[in-house]
Design a protein around this motif. Sequence first.
Motif, PDB file in Angstrom:
ATOM      1  N   TYR B 322      61.791   4.406  84.071  1.00  0.00           N
ATOM      2  CA  TYR B 322      61.111   3.620  85.100  1.00  0.00           C
ATOM      3  C   TYR B 322      61.120   4.347  86.437  1.00  0.00           C
ATOM      4  O   TYR B 322      62.191   4.702  86.944  1.00  0.00           O
ATOM      5  CB  TYR B 322      61.828   2.281  85.215  1.00  0.00           C
ATOM      6  N   PHE B 323      59.948   4.614  86.975  1.00  0.00           N
ATOM      7  CA  PHE B 323      59.811   5.210  88.310  1.00  0.00           C
ATOM      8  C   PHE B 323      58.925   4.289  89.131  1.00  0.00           C
ATOM      9  O   PHE B 323      57.719   4.271  88.926  1.00  0.00           O
ATOM     10  CB  PHE B 323      59.102   6.571  88.237  1.00  0.00           C
ATOM     11  N   ASN B 324      59.488   3.535  90.049  1.00  0.00           N
ATOM     12  CA  ASN B 324      58.651   2.695  90.899  1.00  0.00           C
ATOM     13  C   ASN B 324      59.210   2.721  92.314  1.00  0.00           C
ATOM     14  O   ASN B 324      60.210   2.078  92.614  1.00  0.00           O
ATOM     15  CB  ASN B 324      58.597   1.267  90.353  1.00  0.00           C
ATOM     16  N   LYS B 325      58.533   3.478  93.149  1.00  0.00           N
ATOM     17  CA  LYS B 325      58.997   3.659  94.537  1.00  0.00           C
ATOM     18  C   LYS B 325      59.008   2.348  95.306  1.00  0.00           C
ATOM     19  O   LYS B 325      59.823   2.143  96.198  1.00  0.00           O
ATOM     20  CB  LYS B 325      58.075   4.651  95.263  1.00  0.00           C
ATOM     21  N   ASN B 326      58.062   1.451  94.968  1.00  0.00           N
ATOM     22  CA  ASN B 326      57.956   0.210  95.726  1.00  0.00           C
ATOM     23  C   ASN B 326      59.036  -0.802  95.382  1.00  0.00           C
ATOM     24  O   ASN B 326      59.371  -1.657  96.187  1.00  0.00           O
ATOM     25  CB  ASN B 326      56.585  -0.430  95.472  1.00  0.00           C
ATOM     26  N   ASP B 327      59.551  -0.720  94.175  1.00  0.00           N
ATOM     27  CA  ASP B 327      60.538  -1.703  93.727  1.00  0.00           C
ATOM     28  C   ASP B 327      61.925  -1.337  94.258  1.00  0.00           C
ATOM     29  O   ASP B 327      62.455  -0.273  93.934  1.00  0.00           O
ATOM     30  CB  ASP B 327      60.543  -1.722  92.192  1.00  0.00           C
ATOM     31  N   PRO B 328      62.513  -2.190  95.101  1.00  0.00           N
ATOM     32  CA  PRO B 328      63.846  -1.859  95.628  1.00  0.00           C
ATOM     33  C   PRO B 328      64.966  -2.027  94.605  1.00  0.00           C
ATOM     34  O   PRO B 328      66.124  -1.722  94.909  1.00  0.00           O
ATOM     35  CB  PRO B 328      64.026  -2.823  96.801  1.00  0.00           C
ATOM     36  N   SER B 329      64.653  -2.480  93.391  1.00  0.00           N
ATOM     37  CA  SER B 329      65.685  -2.642  92.364  1.00  0.00           C
ATOM     38  C   SER B 329      66.318  -1.296  92.010  1.00  0.00           C
ATOM     39  O   SER B 329      65.643  -0.280  91.944  1.00  0.00           O
ATOM     40  CB  SER B 329      65.081  -3.227  91.088  1.00  0.00           C
ATOM     41  N   ILE B 330      67.629  -1.340  91.778  1.00  0.00           N
ATOM     42  CA  ILE B 330      68.336  -0.142  91.341  1.00  0.00           C
ATOM     43  C   ILE B 330      68.337  -0.106  89.816  1.00  0.00           C
ATOM     44  O   ILE B 330      68.115   0.928  89.202  1.00  0.00           O
ATOM     45  CB  ILE B 330      69.782  -0.144  91.880  1.00  0.00           C
ATOM     46  N   PHE B 331      68.610  -1.260  89.198  1.00  0.00           N
ATOM     47  CA  PHE B 331      68.588  -1.353  87.741  1.00  0.00           C
ATOM     48  C   PHE B 331      67.472  -2.300  87.305  1.00  0.00           C
ATOM     49  O   PHE B 331      67.223  -3.307  87.967  1.00  0.00           O
ATOM     50  CB  PHE B 331      69.926  -1.888  87.216  1.00  0.00           C
ATOM     51  N   VAL B 332      66.825  -1.969  86.196  1.00  0.00           N
ATOM     52  CA  VAL B 332      65.817  -2.864  85.632  1.00  0.00           C
ATOM     53  C   VAL B 332      66.097  -3.018  84.142  1.00  0.00           C
ATOM     54  O   VAL B 332      66.801  -2.199  83.551  1.00  0.00           O
ATOM     55  CB  VAL B 332      64.382  -2.324  85.837  1.00  0.00           C
ATOM     56  N   GLU B 333      65.529  -4.066  83.567  1.00  0.00           N
ATOM     57  CA  GLU B 333      65.763  -4.282  82.141  1.00  0.00           C
ATOM     58  C   GLU B 333      65.115  -3.174  81.323  1.00  0.00           C
ATOM     59  O   GLU B 333      63.986  -2.772  81.570  1.00  0.00           O
ATOM     60  CB  GLU B 333      65.184  -5.642  81.712  1.00  0.00           C
ATOM     61  N   LYS B 334      65.886  -2.701  80.331  1.00  0.00           N
ATOM     62  CA  LYS B 334      65.392  -1.659  79.437  1.00  0.00           C
ATOM     63  C   LYS B 334      64.186  -2.147  78.672  1.00  0.00           C
ATOM     64  O   LYS B 334      64.031  -3.330  78.423  1.00  0.00           O
ATOM     65  CB  LYS B 334      66.474  -1.361  78.395  1.00  0.00           C
ATOM     66  N   ARG B 335      63.328  -1.195  78.260  1.00  0.00           N
ATOM     67  CA  ARG B 335      62.180  -1.579  77.455  1.00  0.00           C
ATOM     68  C   ARG B 335      62.434  -1.367  75.984  1.00  0.00           C
ATOM     69  O   ARG B 335      61.771  -1.955  75.139  1.00  0.00           O
ATOM     70  CB  ARG B 335      60.962  -0.772  77.875  1.00  0.00           C
ATOM     71  N   PHE B 336      63.350  -0.454  75.648  1.00  0.00           N
ATOM     72  CA  PHE B 336      63.691  -0.278  74.243  1.00  0.00           C
ATOM     73  C   PHE B 336      65.204  -0.242  74.160  1.00  0.00           C
ATOM     74  O   PHE B 336      65.833   0.782  74.406  1.00  0.00           O
ATOM     75  CB  PHE B 336      63.054   0.993  73.674  1.00  0.00           C
ATOM     76  N   GLY B 337      65.787  -1.380  73.843  1.00  0.00           N
ATOM     77  CA  GLY B 337      67.234  -1.516  73.877  1.00  0.00           C
ATOM     78  C   GLY B 337      67.561  -2.756  74.670  1.00  0.00           C
ATOM     79  O   GLY B 337      66.669  -3.395  75.236  1.00  0.00           O
ATOM     80  N   ILE B 338      68.828  -3.128  74.682  1.00  0.00           N
ATOM     81  CA  ILE B 338      69.211  -4.330  75.410  1.00  0.00           C
ATOM     82  C   ILE B 338      70.149  -3.924  76.524  1.00  0.00           C
ATOM     83  O   ILE B 338      71.151  -3.248  76.292  1.00  0.00           O
ATOM     84  CB  ILE B 338      69.881  -5.369  74.488  1.00  0.00           C
ATOM     85  N   GLY B 339      69.810  -4.330  77.741  1.00  0.00           N
ATOM     86  CA  GLY B 339      70.644  -3.979  78.869  1.00  0.00           C
ATOM     87  C   GLY B 339      69.793  -3.395  79.987  1.00  0.00           C
ATOM     88  O   GLY B 339      68.602  -3.690  80.072  1.00  0.00           O
ATOM     89  N   TYR B 340      70.418  -2.583  80.827  1.00  0.00           N
ATOM     90  CA  TYR B 340      69.725  -2.088  82.006  1.00  0.00           C
ATOM     91  C   TYR B 340      69.485  -0.590  81.946  1.00  0.00           C
ATOM     92  O   TYR B 340      70.203   0.151  81.298  1.00  0.00           O
ATOM     93  CB  TYR B 340      70.547  -2.407  83.253  1.00  0.00           C
ATOM     94  N   THR B 341      68.457  -0.169  82.670  1.00  0.00           N
ATOM     95  CA  THR B 341      68.232   1.248  82.877  1.00  0.00           C
ATOM     96  C   THR B 341      67.980   1.454  84.368  1.00  0.00           C
ATOM     97  O   THR B 341      67.788   0.504  85.106  1.00  0.00           O
ATOM     98  CB  THR B 341      67.057   1.758  82.017  1.00  0.00           C
ATOM     99  N   LEU B 342      68.005   2.713  84.796  1.00  0.00           N
ATOM    100  CA  LEU B 342      67.843   2.991  86.220  1.00  0.00           C
ATOM    101  C   LEU B 342      66.382   2.948  86.638  1.00  0.00           C
ATOM    102  O   LEU B 342      65.502   3.272  85.853  1.00  0.00           O
ATOM    103  CB  LEU B 342      68.357   4.395  86.523  1.00  0.00           C
ATOM    104  N   ASN B 343      66.148   2.566  87.895  1.00  0.00           N
ATOM    105  CA  ASN B 343      64.867   2.832  88.517  1.00  0.00           C
ATOM    106  C   ASN B 343      64.996   4.242  89.089  1.00  0.00           C
ATOM    107  O   ASN B 343      65.636   4.445  90.114  1.00  0.00           O
ATOM    108  CB  ASN B 343      64.603   1.818  89.634  1.00  0.00           C
ATOM    109  N   PHE B 344      64.421   5.224  88.392  1.00  0.00           N
ATOM    110  CA  PHE B 344      64.651   6.621  88.758  1.00  0.00           C
ATOM    111  C   PHE B 344      64.022   7.003  90.089  1.00  0.00           C
ATOM    112  O   PHE B 344      64.239   8.101  90.586  1.00  0.00           O
ATOM    113  CB  PHE B 344      64.164   7.540  87.639  1.00  0.00           C
ATOM    114  N   ALA B 345      63.211   6.098  90.657  1.00  0.00           N
ATOM    115  CA  ALA B 345      62.625   6.387  91.956  1.00  0.00           C
ATOM    116  C   ALA B 345      63.555   5.929  93.081  1.00  0.00           C
ATOM    117  O   ALA B 345      63.255   6.117  94.247  1.00  0.00           O
ATOM    118  CB  ALA B 345      61.264   5.716  92.081  1.00  0.00           C
ATOM    119  N   ASN B 346      64.673   5.329  92.733  1.00  0.00           N
ATOM    120  CA  ASN B 346      65.606   4.852  93.748  1.00  0.00           C
ATOM    121  C   ASN B 346      66.856   5.745  93.792  1.00  0.00           C
ATOM    122  O   ASN B 346      67.646   5.748  92.854  1.00  0.00           O
ATOM    123  CB  ASN B 346      65.997   3.405  93.443  1.00  0.00           C
TER     124      ASN B 346
END
Lengths: 126, 368
Positions: B322-346
């Motif tokens: 996940y790369f989203n410069k506009n989203d201030p979230s640090i972690f977002v829900e994974k798309r394949f798997g259960i749990g969180y992944t990083l917002n790599f733009a943060n």
Amino acid sequence: MMIQIEPDTDIPIYTQLTNQIIEGIARGHIKPGDSLPSVRSFAADLGVNMHTVNKSYHELEKKGIIQIVPKSGAVIIKHEGIDDVTYQKLKEDVKPHIAEAMVFGMTEEDIQQLVKSIIVELKEKN
Amino acid sequence: MSVSLVISAVIILFLVIVQTVVPYLVKRTVVFGVTIPEQYLRDTKLTQYKKQYSIFTIVVGLIALAAYIGWAANNQLTEEQIIIVGTFIEFGIIIISLSLYFYFHGKIKQLKQVNKWTENLKQVKVTDLSIRSQDEMLPWFVFLLPMIITIGLMIYTIMNYHLLPDLIPTHWGPTGEPDAFTAKTPFTAVQMPGMLLLMQIMFIFVHIGTKKSGIKLSATNALASKRRQLGMRKYSSWLLFFVSFAVTIMFSYFQLSTIHPNLFEGTSLQLIIPFGFLALVLIATIIFSIKVGRSDKEIEPIIEGDITDIDEDRYWKGGLWYFNKNDPSIFVEKRFGIGYTLNFANPLGYLIVLVPLVIILLVSFFLN
């Protein structure tokens, strides 16, 4: 209260936020004294830029609808009646729309009917 | 059967099962990393792809597991050989399921485009102004509790410095026996609790980062997405706290048995601690995954009008990153798997996850 924005329209997102918050207060979903979410969490929940939310909050503050209090955030202000300045401003804002309605051939009654129907809609409980 | 074989086999089995069920536990509107509007989720092609993926993964995984056990049982092997091959098989399973994922990701992307699934729907983003007051994540300060234990352990180690052996263990084999050592210095004496402390600091920041990240609701199934998001936040904070505590207990056990070699001699703790840790963490993870994975599948959607959630596929590189410069979230829900992944733009995310890892790796490679 649910907020729903459409990112792909001509209306800027901050304006959509401002309008929906105002509508939420008019409908009674948000009450005077309630506080809005923090800029950061609101922006994160919607997945929009923090500046967007900030801009909307400042617009609401300028309008005198919310008060930004350090630490407690954005609080909805209670209003008993309208003051002259706000009244004049509202009049200026509504005027072009009334004029537009007249250009399209709406009569005074039509316009009054329109205003009434909007008020009914806003007072509807949902 | 050797201990290493049992542990490796359990981990492989766990991995195979998790990889097999993933498509059924991810967020309901994302299929192999592609956003599908609620209206088209029942498409037969989609259910067919999910089934194909799962059958292939479980068949290949179980064959690999059986071959591994057969190989290990019929040959005279060292524990090390067994573990290395086991690790290769674990990686192999991940690579195979990832390749399958990419295969179906591509197919579904095409399917979505050909069928114009998003074309006639209005894309919206929604949130609930009161969602934050319904958040039930643990308060951050409970994560200080295991840290207090760690600091106590460090003080205790320094006070009993004279009791420590000249060679301090730095690594333990599968049976809990130390198998790598380093010379005793004041630094190496507290090195292990020090790393534990660093890990716990990372846990606190992961927790705070998650708390500050967005609670993403779905426009077409607000109720289900709310249950999933709030549940995931709550249970992931419990899981993190549980893991933090379990790791602390395990590290304390190893540190105390270095200071007092006879302390746990002959007690059942010797067997329970390393195994118990693995078993408990695996079980906790399974419970977490099932609880969260099922949470948004039981509620039927109420779709009002021709709307759908905004298509965020463009922010998901390969459907995984996940790369989203506009989203201030640090972690977002994974798309394949259960749990969180990083917002790599943060950049904050890199700081929280990478810095402690780099320090731990640097210390273990260069200071020993």
